[in-house]
Design an enzyme around this catalytic site. Sequence first.
Site, PDB file in Angstrom:
ATOM      1  N   THR A 121      -4.189   1.855  -2.426  1.00  0.00           N
ATOM      2  CA  THR A 121      -3.596   0.530  -2.543  1.00  0.00           C
ATOM      3  C   THR A 121      -4.134  -0.223  -3.746  1.00  0.00           C
ATOM      4  OG1 THR A 121      -3.219  -1.550  -1.354  1.00  0.00           O
ATOM      5  CG2 THR A 121      -5.368  -0.516  -1.060  1.00  0.00           C
ATOM      6  N   THR A 140       0.874  -1.163   0.000  1.00  0.00           N
ATOM      7  CA  THR A 140       0.000   0.000   0.000  1.00  0.00           C
ATOM      8  C   THR A 140       0.912   1.213   0.000  1.00  0.00           C
ATOM      9  OG1 THR A 140      -1.685  -1.199   1.252  1.00  0.00           O
ATOM     10  CG2 THR A 140      -1.783   1.181   1.405  1.00  0.00           C
ATOM     11  N   GLY A 173       1.470  -1.341   4.958  1.00  0.00           N
ATOM     12  CA  GLY A 173       1.896  -2.495   5.742  1.00  0.00           C
ATOM     13  C   GLY A 173       0.796  -3.416   6.203  1.00  0.00           C
TER      14      GLY A 173
END
Length: 527
Positions: A358, A340, A421
């Site tokens: 993302t 992302t 993450g």
Amino acid sequence: MNVRTPTQIVRKPAVASSGGIVAAQSGLAAEVGAEVLAAGGDAVDAAVATSFALGVVEPWMSGPAGGGTMIVWREAEQRAYSIDYGMRSPAALDPADYPLSGQGLASDLFPWKAVVGDRNVEGAGAVAVPGVVDGIGQAHARFGTMPWRDLLAPAAALARRGLEVDWYAALMLASATRALSRDVDAAALFLDDGQWPPLASTTPLAERRIVNDAMAATLDRLGELGFREFYDGEVGRQLAADIAAKGGSLSFGDLRAYRASLTAIERTPYRGGGFYLPPALTAGPAFADVFSQLSQTLAPAADGPGPASYAALADALASAYARRLAVDGDNEAPHSPACTTHFSVVDRAGNMVAMTQTLLSVFGARVVSPGTGLLLNNGIMWFDPEPGHANSLAPGKRCLMNVCPVIGETGTARFAIGASGGRKIMPAIAQLSSFLVDNAMSLEAAFHQPRIDVSGGATVIADAALPAEVILALSDRHRVVTAPRTVYPHSFACPVGVMRQAGENFGASEIMSPWADAVAEPAPPPE
């Protein structure tokens, strides 16, 4: 600091300026946004330009064919807004087209039961209805000041010039070479004879570029005809046709029906300040849960977080994730790779944007639309392919995301932060917010402070640089494993953020991210 070479210390000073600042996972994209600020644009104008630039210069993380969420702060109104532009499953999607293989777990981020041919992970069947263009378009229509076409022009120019392939880009491409080679258009764009880097080449790596003329043409058309061209016009028609030709269920009707949601939001109070958070189907509710607990269990400390602070953070994060998993059915692997991107903007007037976008997996579905030049998302993987669960696959359903852009207030300062993450995002943003509010840290100090990750698994991952007494305090109630803070692999999220205090702006990015940077708007030339 790398624990294997304890004499080396990595530092990345925060940027300070009386003008605006853009902090992003790509310094090149941040420069594009900073130039918009220097040209008189506001934070939303800069966010538009940065968003599209990131789709060109960091294609494995995000792009126009993805989704996400943003929080906008309007200084003149003293008001915050949330824009949800998450992906949705196509209306014609049939869960029966995703039969379980009985061969263990899926090959990517989520520990779902595996689907035959990984159809929900890779290929056109994994593509969900994208929302980025409508979300950022609505934000610009409501809050922007510069012409839309001028904000997309820099990204189109970058696509024509080509993405420079340095060592980090080569690493990302190498990590997905096999998957990219299975789509003829992705292979043509990103690879050379199905390989990257080519084994026999006299061209220095730093001189290699990935040129995307088709994407540049798409951006030019969107610039001229407006953001709804992506959904209602020839761009949308071509995108849907390309996906259908490759076996996906997304239709032109899905695109025409898509609308992001823009709503005013209230502050979630915390001590002398509080937070403006994204709503349901993001990690915002879990973030609020964490700080509801911390208000009772964590004592503010001006000398920085100590063993008791980290223990309180670990307990609150573990408890919040346990509730999220039980209610929402989000089962993303807690230590999946970052896939992302996030950027934050503050302008000279104090307006702010915290925006996360993302494609879901690295390189999304690993499929390129040849008519538009766009790399496609694999948002269908967000859904559990096994029926009967809270997040099970179904047609016309919104995706549950782990994004967590936040605008926070300390009582004396305002900040905008977020991260990439997966499930590691919320723990990182919660800790940074606590450092800023509970410990009155500067933005630079907070971004250098070692963190822990508690994202739903049975183990607390602790930065190996933390003092022994912190590790001991964590070990009293949790299983603890230490890990170094490195460029790759990622044991922790990759955050970026901006802050405004006493009329001065600051920007910072993850110290171990080689491309991430904060860029201040250039000063005007002397008269």
